[in-house]
Design an enzyme around this catalytic site. Structure first.
Site, PDB file in Angstrom:
ATOM      1  N   CYS A   1       0.939  -1.267   0.035  1.00  0.00           N
ATOM      2  CA  CYS A   1       0.041   0.024  -0.008  1.00  0.00           C
ATOM      3  C   CYS A   1       1.029   1.311   0.057  1.00  0.00           C
ATOM      4  O   CYS A   1       2.195   1.157  -0.404  1.00  0.00           O
ATOM      5  CB  CYS A   1      -0.623  -0.040   1.197  1.00  0.00           C
ATOM      6  N   LEU A   2       0.405   2.312   0.402  1.00  0.00           N
ATOM      7  CA  LEU A   2       1.288   3.500   0.435  1.00  0.00           C
ATOM      8  C   LEU A   2       2.063   3.551   1.645  1.00  0.00           C
ATOM      9  O   LEU A   2       3.275   3.822   1.532  1.00  0.00           O
ATOM     10  CB  LEU A   2       0.599   4.852   0.220  1.00  0.00           C
TER      11      LEU A   2
END
Length: 100
Positions: A81-82
């Protein structure tokens, strides 16, 4: 930020090495994030909110929706994810569904 069961955190270079093997890389960011920021090559996007449903799909439905063979419970899977928060949640969800 990347997560895998045996190694809760991976670097991008470790991921690149893993990708030479038969590992499924699932990006759990939202679709708009993929559209805006791009994706890591050969990853598939399953937003975190869809993950539980996706991992319990019929394998043929999974292949049709995500254009990828559904992982078995013992296949190597990496979540990204980020910032790492959602990938850790994804790892917990997959583990709770019996994925090793």
């Amino acid at each position: 930020s990347l997560c895998a069961g045996g190694a809760p955190s991976l670097s991008y270079s470790e991921l690149k090495d893993l990708k030479k093997t038969d590992v499924l890389h699932v990006d759990v960011r939202e679709r708009w994030e993929i559209d805006r920021f791009g994706k890591i090559p050969a990853s598939i996007n399953i937003p975190l909110g869809e993950l539980v449903e996706a991992l319990q799909m019929d394998p043929m439905d999974f292949k049709e929706k995500y254009n990828q063979k559904m992982p078995s419970k013992s296949d190597p899977v990496v979540f990204s994810c980020l910032a790492g928060t959602r990938s850790k949640q994804a790892l917990s969800l997959a583990t709770s569904l019996g994925f090793s």
